[in-house]
Design an enzyme around this catalytic site. Structure first.
Site, PDB file in Angstrom:
ATOM      1  N   LYS A 112       0.851  -1.027   0.066  1.00 46.41           N
ATOM      2  CA  LYS A 112       0.050   0.146  -0.027  1.00 46.41           C
ATOM      3  C   LYS A 112       0.905   1.267   0.062  1.00 46.41           C
ATOM      4  CE  LYS A 112      -4.522  -1.623   1.739  1.00 46.41           C
ATOM      5  NZ  LYS A 112      -4.328  -3.130   1.470  1.00 46.41           N
ATOM      6  N   LYS A 195      -4.324 -12.189  -7.708  1.00 49.98           N
ATOM      7  CA  LYS A 195      -5.363 -12.969  -6.749  1.00 49.98           C
ATOM      8  C   LYS A 195      -6.527 -12.462  -6.769  1.00 49.98           C
ATOM      9  CE  LYS A 195      -5.901 -12.317  -2.131  1.00 49.98           C
ATOM     10  NZ  LYS A 195      -5.506 -12.412  -0.678  1.00 49.98           N
ATOM     11  N   LYS A 198     -11.344  -9.494  -2.953  1.00 46.78           N
ATOM     12  CA  LYS A 198     -12.455  -8.381  -2.549  1.00 46.78           C
ATOM     13  C   LYS A 198     -12.197  -6.960  -3.056  1.00 46.78           C
ATOM     14  CE  LYS A 198     -11.790  -9.558   1.756  1.00 46.78           C
ATOM     15  NZ  LYS A 198     -11.934 -10.457   2.739  1.00 46.78           N
TER      16      LYS A 198
HETATM   17  P1  AMP Z   1      -9.246 -12.416   3.205  1.00 44.22           P
HETATM   18  O1  AMP Z   1     -10.258 -12.562   2.238  1.00 44.22           O
HETATM   19  O2  AMP Z   1      -8.005 -11.688   2.383  1.00 44.22           O
HETATM   20  O3  AMP Z   1      -9.433 -11.857   4.482  1.00 44.22           O
HETATM   21  O4  AMP Z   1      -8.607 -13.949   3.299  1.00 44.22           O
HETATM   22  C1  AMP Z   1      -9.576 -14.676   3.978  1.00 44.22           C
HETATM   23  C2  AMP Z   1      -8.857 -16.294   3.836  1.00 44.22           C
HETATM   24  O5  AMP Z   1      -8.894 -16.500   2.306  1.00 44.22           O
HETATM   25  C3  AMP Z   1      -7.177 -16.254   4.036  1.00 44.22           C
HETATM   26  O6  AMP Z   1      -6.902 -17.505   4.425  1.00 44.22           O
HETATM   27  C4  AMP Z   1      -6.731 -16.036   2.375  1.00 44.22           C
HETATM   28  O7  AMP Z   1      -5.634 -16.504   2.318  1.00 44.22           O
HETATM   29  C5  AMP Z   1      -7.766 -16.828   1.730  1.00 44.22           C
HETATM   30  N1  AMP Z   1      -7.848 -16.334   0.532  1.00 44.22           N
HETATM   31  C6  AMP Z   1      -8.370 -15.017   0.082  1.00 44.22           C
HETATM   32  N2  AMP Z   1      -8.303 -14.693  -1.164  1.00 44.22           N
HETATM   33  C7  AMP Z   1      -7.934 -15.911  -1.732  1.00 44.22           C
HETATM   34  C8  AMP Z   1      -7.636 -16.341  -3.084  1.00 44.22           C
HETATM   35  N3  AMP Z   1      -7.896 -15.674  -4.158  1.00 44.22           N
HETATM   36  N4  AMP Z   1      -7.166 -17.730  -3.328  1.00 44.22           N
HETATM   37  C9  AMP Z   1      -7.225 -18.469  -2.206  1.00 44.22           C
HETATM   38  N5  AMP Z   1      -7.348 -18.010  -0.761  1.00 44.22           N
HETATM   39  C10 AMP Z   1      -7.649 -16.911  -0.686  1.00 44.22           C
END
Ligand code: AMP
Ligand code: TRP
Length: 334
Positions: A112, A195, A198
């Protein structure tokens, strides 16, 4: 005794199939063999401003989705991070045992800064210390995460080792990240080298667990591929097709090779239709459960009981840490 496993999700937006494949789905499997602790990292959410109403809705949806995909409150401890006050307190103690140099290296913050984003909060900077507290306060042995979070678990590990050396030999259990070989990184449908996230600008690159299935089908049909015209697993040269293969395999509980047996002769259009069928079927199942859970009113009960169980564990460890570092004064009865 079962090993303890812990993980959290930060629903600062709606959960998507990357979260499901990389995290939630694994938690459901792990709860059979581990003592599973899962929570909603709502404090982590506010490291970046959230509209209060939207945040509340996202938190409720996240809990409902945890339950909808099969997390079982009788097997796992499920709670909201902010309901267990000890996390923030240990978080501060860990801030005092980590260094600016370490936090400066954490990619989430570093990226960031590199992008020139303005008005970053102090909470965003110390986010990894709070995450370390989440992990260490329960003495978790394993932390299942996507690859992007590995660095944070390693920081927790470093702090634990440091404090064990400095204060008390077995003050903290040393945690290890657990990363699945397949599906630990699902990529954007529109830019298969980044990746699925969101924070994606457009909506076309990601599929939310609560997306209208028709809309989800369209997104898969519109996924970026390549001009090689052969369905095969080759993430280097065919990131889009490989990503769709991983999605199809993960959502149908099969290996990539098994999926390839079905699809390797297909044209891309037909292959996308095949993947879309799998995605739609999965979403429909999850969404039906989600609506049942929302209507049942079970969420409050799950969270209250989960927080009670978690607080007990967290309080014990916090007391022990405070004692070890000299914060507590022995209390006498007179
Ligand atoms: P977050 O949405 O960043 O809070 O991630 C929540 C969980 O989902 C964490 O364990 C992330 O590593 C996993 N995660 C988020 N985005 C992805 C993605 N595109 N592929 C695989 N795992 C993900
Ligand atoms: N930082 C994690 C994420 O972005 C969420 C999280 C917070 C977490 N605390 C945790 C994950 C503890 C594992 C363990 O997804």
């Amino acid at each position: 005794m079962k090993k303890r496993m812990l993980s959290g999700i930060k629903p600062s937006g709606q959960l998507h199939i990357g979260n499901y494949i990389g995290a939630l789905n694994n938690f459901v499997k792990y709860q059979e063999d581990y003592e599973m602790i899962v929570f909603i990292a709502n404090l982590h959410c506010i490291t970046i401003y959230q509209d209060p109403k939207e945040l509340q809705k996202n938190l409720t949806d996240a809990i409902a989705l945890y339950l909808a995909v099969g997390l079982d409150p009788n097997k796992s401890t499920i709670f909201l991070q902010s309901d267990v006050m000890e996390h923030a307190q240990l978080g501060f103690i860990l801030q005092c045992n980590s260094y600016l140099g370490e936090l400066n290296r954490m990619t989430q913050y570093k990226d960031k800064v590199a992008k020139g984003e303005q008005n970053l909060t102090v909470g965003l900077y110390t986010y990894p210390d709070l995450m370390a507290a989440d992990i260490l306060i329960y003495g978790a042995n394993y932390v299942p995460v996507g690859v992007d979070q590995k660095q944070h678990v390693e920081l927790a590990r470093d702090i634990a080792i440091r404090m064990n050396n400095k204060y008390e030999k077995e003050l903290f259990v040393i945690p290890a990240p657990l990363i699945e070989k397949v599906g630990s990184k699902i990529y954007s449908l529109q830019d298969p080298t980044s990746k699925m996230s969101k924070s994606d600008k457009g909506e076309k690159g990601l599929i939310y667990l609560l997306d209208d299935p028709k809309k989800a089908r369209k997104k898969i049909m519109g996924a970026v591929t390549d001009s090689i015209n052969k369905v095969q697993y080759d993430p280097q040269n065919q990131p889009g097709i490989s990503n769709l293969l991983v999605i199809a395999a993960s959502l149908s509980d099969r290996s990539i090779d098994e999926v390839l047996e079905d699809v390797q002769e297909m044209q891309y259009g037909q292959f996308k239709g095949y993947v879309a069928d799998i995605v739609v079927k999965k979403l429909e199942t999850i969404q039906q459960r989600y609506h049942e859970i929302i209507e049942s009113g079970i969420i409050t009960k799950v969270l209250t009981e989960g927080a009670q169980k978690a607080s007990k564990m967290a309080n014990q460890r916090l007391k022990r840490v405070q004692h070890a570092i000299g914060l507590e004064i022995e209390k006498t009865n007179d």
